[in-house]
Motif scaffolding. Structure first.
Motif, PDB file in Angstrom:
ATOM      1  N   VAL A   1      63.200  -6.061  55.020  1.00 36.24           N
ATOM      2  CA  VAL A   1      64.193  -5.927  53.967  1.00 36.24           C
ATOM      3  C   VAL A   1      65.285  -5.009  54.484  1.00 36.24           C
ATOM      4  N   ALA A   2      66.511  -5.452  54.406  1.00 37.02           N
ATOM      5  CA  ALA A   2      67.644  -4.698  54.935  1.00 37.02           C
ATOM      6  C   ALA A   2      68.160  -3.670  53.947  1.00 37.02           C
ATOM      7  N   CYS A   3      68.532  -2.520  54.446  1.00 37.74           N
ATOM      8  CA  CYS A   3      69.297  -1.518  53.701  1.00 37.74           C
ATOM      9  C   CYS A   3      68.696  -1.129  52.356  1.00 37.74           C
ATOM     10  N   THR A   4      67.410  -0.911  52.290  1.00 41.44           N
ATOM     11  CA  THR A   4      66.829  -0.475  51.019  1.00 41.44           C
ATOM     12  C   THR A   4      66.592   1.025  50.982  1.00 41.44           C
ATOM     13  N   HIS A   5      66.751   1.710  52.095  1.00 40.91           N
ATOM     14  CA  HIS A   5      66.386   3.123  52.170  1.00 40.91           C
ATOM     15  C   HIS A   5      67.228   4.040  51.291  1.00 40.91           C
ATOM     16  N   MET A   6      68.417   3.641  50.871  1.00 38.47           N
ATOM     17  CA  MET A   6      69.246   4.490  50.022  1.00 38.47           C
ATOM     18  C   MET A   6      68.816   4.459  48.563  1.00 38.47           C
ATOM     19  N   LEU A   7      68.053   3.439  48.165  1.00 37.15           N
ATOM     20  CA  LEU A   7      67.696   3.279  46.760  1.00 37.15           C
ATOM     21  C   LEU A   7      66.374   3.954  46.440  1.00 37.15           C
ATOM     22  N   ALA A   8      66.378   4.751  45.392  1.00 38.98           N
ATOM     23  CA  ALA A   8      65.142   5.340  44.897  1.00 38.98           C
ATOM     24  C   ALA A   8      64.322   4.238  44.233  1.00 38.98           C
ATOM     25  N   LYS A   9      63.064   4.472  44.040  1.00 34.83           N
ATOM     26  CA  LYS A   9      62.207   3.491  43.374  1.00 34.83           C
ATOM     27  C   LYS A   9      62.818   3.116  42.029  1.00 34.83           C
ATOM     28  N   GLY A  10      63.012   1.844  41.797  1.00 36.72           N
ATOM     29  CA  GLY A  10      63.617   1.381  40.549  1.00 36.72           C
ATOM     30  C   GLY A  10      65.124   1.561  40.490  1.00 36.72           C
ATOM     31  N   GLY A  11      65.753   1.899  41.628  1.00 36.23           N
ATOM     32  CA  GLY A  11      67.190   2.159  41.632  1.00 36.23           C
ATOM     33  C   GLY A  11      68.046   0.932  41.811  1.00 36.23           C
ATOM     34  N   SER A  12      67.458  -0.242  41.802  1.00 37.55           N
ATOM     35  CA  SER A  12      68.217  -1.467  42.014  1.00 37.55           C
ATOM     36  C   SER A  12      68.546  -2.129  40.683  1.00 37.55           C
ATOM     37  N   VAL A  13      69.287  -3.225  40.763  1.00 35.65           N
ATOM     38  CA  VAL A  13      69.676  -3.963  39.568  1.00 35.65           C
ATOM     39  C   VAL A  13      68.427  -4.529  38.901  1.00 35.65           C
ATOM     40  N   GLY A  14      68.237  -4.244  37.638  1.00 36.22           N
ATOM     41  CA  GLY A  14      67.095  -4.767  36.904  1.00 36.22           C
ATOM     42  C   GLY A  14      65.766  -4.143  37.286  1.00 36.22           C
ATOM     43  N   GLY A  15      65.763  -3.098  38.130  1.00 37.51           N
ATOM     44  CA  GLY A  15      64.534  -2.416  38.500  1.00 37.51           C
ATOM     45  C   GLY A  15      63.695  -3.148  39.529  1.00 37.51           C
ATOM     46  N   GLU A  16      64.137  -4.320  40.000  1.00 33.57           N
ATOM     47  CA  GLU A  16      63.361  -5.027  41.014  1.00 33.57           C
ATOM     48  C   GLU A  16      63.945  -4.756  42.390  1.00 33.57           C
ATOM     49  N   ASP A  17      63.131  -4.965  43.426  1.00 31.21           N
ATOM     50  CA  ASP A  17      63.617  -4.764  44.778  1.00 31.21           C
ATOM     51  C   ASP A  17      64.835  -5.635  45.027  1.00 31.21           C
ATOM     52  N   MET A  18      65.763  -5.089  45.788  1.00 30.51           N
ATOM     53  CA  MET A  18      67.006  -5.804  46.030  1.00 30.51           C
ATOM     54  C   MET A  18      67.290  -5.816  47.530  1.00 30.51           C
ATOM     55  N   VAL A  19      67.665  -6.969  48.044  1.00 29.57           N
ATOM     56  CA  VAL A  19      68.092  -7.090  49.435  1.00 29.57           C
ATOM     57  C   VAL A  19      69.609  -7.000  49.444  1.00 29.57           C
ATOM     58  N   TRP A  20      70.152  -6.032  50.204  1.00 34.97           N
ATOM     59  CA  TRP A  20      71.593  -5.902  50.318  1.00 34.97           C
ATOM     60  C   TRP A  20      71.941  -5.573  51.760  1.00 34.97           C
ATOM     61  N   ASP A  21      73.192  -5.860  52.115  1.00 36.37           N
ATOM     62  CA  ASP A  21      73.604  -5.651  53.499  1.00 36.37           C
ATOM     63  C   ASP A  21      75.113  -5.499  53.566  1.00 36.37           C
ATOM     64  N   TYR A  22      75.617  -5.312  54.766  1.00 37.35           N
ATOM     65  CA  TYR A  22      77.047  -5.146  55.048  1.00 37.35           C
ATOM     66  C   TYR A  22      77.661  -4.013  54.233  1.00 37.35           C
ATOM     67  N   PRO A  23      77.063  -2.824  54.268  1.00 37.70           N
ATOM     68  CA  PRO A  23      77.605  -1.709  53.491  1.00 37.70           C
ATOM     69  C   PRO A  23      78.942  -1.231  54.052  1.00 37.70           C
ATOM     70  N   THR A  24      79.782  -0.727  53.159  1.00 39.47           N
ATOM     71  CA  THR A  24      81.045  -0.125  53.555  1.00 39.47           C
ATOM     72  C   THR A  24      81.348   1.028  52.614  1.00 39.47           C
ATOM     73  N   PHE A  25      82.254   1.885  53.022  1.00 35.05           N
ATOM     74  CA  PHE A  25      82.658   3.008  52.200  1.00 35.05           C
ATOM     75  C   PHE A  25      84.101   3.351  52.535  1.00 35.05           C
ATOM     76  N   ASN A  26      84.668   4.262  51.772  1.00 34.41           N
ATOM     77  CA  ASN A  26      86.045   4.667  51.977  1.00 34.41           C
ATOM     78  C   ASN A  26      86.186   5.254  53.380  1.00 34.41           C
ATOM     79  N   PRO A  27      87.032   4.664  54.247  1.00 34.42           N
ATOM     80  CA  PRO A  27      87.162   5.161  55.617  1.00 34.42           C
ATOM     81  C   PRO A  27      87.730   6.574  55.701  1.00 34.42           C
ATOM     82  N   GLU A  28      88.339   7.071  54.633  1.00 36.26           N
ATOM     83  CA  GLU A  28      88.836   8.444  54.634  1.00 36.26           C
ATOM     84  C   GLU A  28      87.690   9.449  54.675  1.00 36.26           C
ATOM     85  N   TYR A  29      86.457   8.980  54.459  1.00 33.90           N
ATOM     86  CA  TYR A  29      85.296   9.853  54.471  1.00 33.90           C
ATOM     87  C   TYR A  29      84.470   9.719  55.747  1.00 33.90           C
ATOM     88  N   LYS A  30      84.995   9.058  56.762  1.00 36.14           N
ATOM     89  CA  LYS A  30      84.260   8.977  58.028  1.00 36.14           C
ATOM     90  C   LYS A  30      84.046  10.385  58.580  1.00 36.14           C
TER      91      LYS A  30
END
Length: 101
Positions: A1-30
């Motif tokens: 499962v990709a990129c689940t380490h940032m989510l606390a238990k139950g921290g996903s949509v609907g409380g179920e495990d969620m597969v997510w990928d291709y994360p990005t953030f504001n480049p001003e915070y690099k």
């Protein structure tokens, strides 16, 4: 499962495990601490492709917002900050409560 380490238990949509990928953030915070991550996710166990956009709060370990529409499939995001002075803080994407919190 990709990129689940940032989510606390139950921290996903609907409380179920969620597969997510291709994360990005504001480049001003690099090279600095940042709070918000934007990514694409499979909307559920029956999703055949990434069909949901998610905003992840790293501090809370939870999805703070999501978006999807029937028949719409997503690819990797590019983060485009608002123009200088265009928000009241946050990540430049929503005028939120600040990256440095």
């Amino acid at each position: 499962v990709a990129c689940t380490h940032m989510l606390a238990k139950g921290g996903s949509v609907g409380g179920e495990d969620m597969v997510w990928d291709y994360p990005t953030f504001n480049p001003e915070y690099k090279m600095r601490e940042y709070r918000w991550v934007y990514a694409i996710a499979a909307g559920g166990n029956t999703s055949r492709w990434f069909d949901t956009a998610v905003k992840i709060d790293r501090k809370a370990g939870a999805v703070s917002a999501s978006w999807s529409a029937p028949g719409i499939f997503l690819t990797e995001f590019d983060f485009v900050p608002r123009a200088a002075g265009g928000s009241e803080g946050g990540d430049g994407g929503d005028g939120g409560d600040g990256e440095d919190d």
